[in-house]
Design a protein around this motif. Sequence first.
Motif, PDB file in Angstrom:
ATOM      1  N   ASP A 108      37.106  46.312  49.471  1.00 20.43           N
ATOM      2  CA  ASP A 108      36.829  45.271  48.492  1.00 20.43           C
ATOM      3  C   ASP A 108      37.032  45.871  47.098  1.00 20.43           C
ATOM      4  N   GLU A 112      37.638  36.733  44.839  1.00 27.46           N
ATOM      5  CA  GLU A 112      37.524  37.898  45.713  1.00 27.46           C
ATOM      6  C   GLU A 112      38.860  38.634  45.749  1.00 27.46           C
ATOM      7  N   ASN A 113      38.786  39.957  45.794  1.00 28.84           N
ATOM      8  CA  ASN A 113      39.998  40.780  45.833  1.00 28.84           C
ATOM      9  C   ASN A 113      39.839  41.883  46.882  1.00 28.84           C
ATOM     10  N   TYR A 114      40.869  42.034  47.731  1.00 32.83           N
ATOM     11  CA  TYR A 114      40.821  43.038  48.793  1.00 32.83           C
ATOM     12  C   TYR A 114      42.162  43.778  48.852  1.00 32.83           C
ATOM     13  N   PHE A 157      51.382  41.205  48.850  1.00 31.27           N
ATOM     14  CA  PHE A 157      50.283  40.428  48.295  1.00 31.27           C
ATOM     15  C   PHE A 157      50.203  39.070  48.976  1.00 31.27           C
ATOM     16  N   THR A 214      40.499  33.203  41.155  1.00 38.15           N
ATOM     17  CA  THR A 214      40.452  34.293  42.132  1.00 38.15           C
ATOM     18  C   THR A 214      39.083  34.949  42.054  1.00 38.15           C
ATOM     19  N   ALA A 274      42.507  37.054  46.682  1.00 38.16           N
ATOM     20  CA  ALA A 274      43.734  37.843  46.532  1.00 38.16           C
ATOM     21  C   ALA A 274      43.680  39.002  47.522  1.00 38.16           C
ATOM     22  N   HIS A 275      44.718  39.137  48.335  1.00 40.03           N
ATOM     23  CA  HIS A 275      44.831  40.236  49.294  1.00 40.03           C
ATOM     24  C   HIS A 275      46.058  41.076  48.945  1.00 40.03           C
ATOM     25  N   SER A 292      45.195  31.914  40.216  1.00 37.94           N
ATOM     26  CA  SER A 292      46.526  31.873  40.810  1.00 37.94           C
ATOM     27  C   SER A 292      47.318  30.734  40.173  1.00 37.94           C
ATOM     28  N   HIS A 329      39.275  44.362  39.697  1.00 32.66           N
ATOM     29  CA  HIS A 329      39.959  43.214  39.114  1.00 32.66           C
ATOM     30  C   HIS A 329      39.067  42.417  38.171  1.00 32.66           C
ATOM     31  N   SER A 370      37.185  43.942  44.245  1.00 32.43           N
ATOM     32  CA  SER A 370      36.873  42.898  43.266  1.00 32.43           C
ATOM     33  C   SER A 370      36.371  43.500  41.966  1.00 32.43           C
ATOM     34  N   TYR A 421      48.123  35.390  47.811  1.00 32.66           N
ATOM     35  CA  TYR A 421      47.222  34.680  46.911  1.00 32.66           C
ATOM     36  C   TYR A 421      47.049  33.248  47.397  1.00 32.66           C
TER      37      TYR A 421
END
Length: 566
Positions: free
Chosen positions: A107, A92-94, A247, A90, A231-232, A121, A112, A109, A249
């Motif tokens: 964002d 990028e995280n939003y 979520f 993972t 990951a959203h 994941s 995380h 990220s 993924y």
Amino acid sequence: MTDDSGAVGEYGATDDYEHYEAVVVGCGPGGAAAAATLASNGVETLVLERGVDAGSKNVSGGLIYAEESAPYTIDGLFPGFREAATERPTTENYIHNVAGDQVATFDISELHHHDTEWADSVLRRKMDSWLAERVHEMTRETGGGLLTEVRVTGLLRDGGEIVGVETAELDPITADLIVAADGVNSELARDAGLMDWEEPEEWYQGVKAVVDMEPGAVNERFGIGDDEGVAHLFSGDLFDGVRGGGFLYTNRDSLSVGTVFHLDSIAAERAEPHELLDNLLTHPLLAQWLGDDYREREYSAKLVPDSKKVALESPHDGRLLLVGDAAGQMQAQGPIIKGMNHAVTAGALAAEAFVDARSRGRPERAGALYEEKLHSEGVMGKLRPSAYRNLGSLGEVEPLSGWTDRLTDSSLGRYAVRALGEGVLERLYSSPRLVSMIPDTRTPYVTLPAVIAEELGERVTDRNEVEPPELDDRIGDLTYDVGDPHIELIDNSYAASGTAVTACPVSAEDFGGGCYRDERIQTNGDEEHVVSLDTQPCVECGTCAVVADTNWEHPDGGKGVEFREG
């Protein structure tokens, strides 16, 4: 094994039961970590797994983390783990704040990536079965091994002292150490009186769909490469006011899309989990990723402990040590959801504690040493953060929680959101310190995200063509080996158990084929409002054990639902 004299262990009973130095119950990441650490230290270890295969009973969102500050990581214990057992890293995280079709995206990220060596994941069937193969190889070398399709039903006692375990399929087994890694519905934790299912506010409920998607489509729709993942997270008003969020993924050739909500909120709102999931799947924001070729591979659900409230400060009793969800070791604090990594650390620390205690000639000290290690290694500080205890929990007290919610939605609150702007709010959302003190109220999960979306968001104009399967189709696509009923409905009145009709992920108010059904019975001119139970479609999440008056236990080994994705 038992010696010729019939003596059992270094400090135990004298019954003629099969004996191992250590018995580990459950071969998820926590149990696997414990077994591997024990075996690598020469401890004769037997691992008992209830499913037909490790992972067949397990469900996760799910991301597994390796924290820089953790004394143990899963890839450190099992070389080659990431290459063989995970899906995508993972990168990028939003988080998406949603109000109708208005969305403001941050964002997060940085949040995380804080204290993170890596995060991948995973799908539990694939991951756990790979771990189980390694565990079996390692434990066989010390005279033990892994047995599947064995349900541990409770603790074996001698004169009030815990000396082993009882199972549905085998004779009792004694051990100098028992590691309970049997998950959130741990029958060993309950048997020992260390955990109960009394308060819905202590639990979350997660529901997930694994969505089929070709690797090339995953890459194209999310703008990533083969060795990247996204990951959203989703919060706001798209979940009918229930406290929690959603979520998404990216996996290698699928997506994990789901929701996680406070169980007391689901119960209070009479919300139906499958409909809350559908609210997410059909939102216009997801059209860009799901496309018009939507196909579910699996529907699943589980309970999640809220570590802030239930992580056990002393997760042990005599020879019994609890790890992972069985000990409430699930960190769910706003956008931070971490459990498997803490289970790994706890499992390895439990094993380390036993090895240390045994080397000192005092194996009975293993539990106390384990407790000390959880604190000294910082695990309990993450699970029960002082910021929440000292500040965040105060926000849950009425009338303060109601006043805060009204202020957030007022003209003053909206002005503050506009004044802060996306940049400042994004930085605040990325603060580990602030996240650790988020109160479990409507404000951070529903009201504030909706206000942010209304004041700072943009309208999503995509048309979502997804038509989620009906509940009966989702149930029908699951694999079951039905055994004897494993849930007893003690009080079938609607007043006592009616919440299960809506809260159960495979039941619904207007659906007659799930576990719990709403019925009205005419008797001598009087109408009685009752609930009926059919355990055949049960996904073994344990929700009804909390919200209804039941006697709940697991199906016997190899019976019940079998998850192929997890």
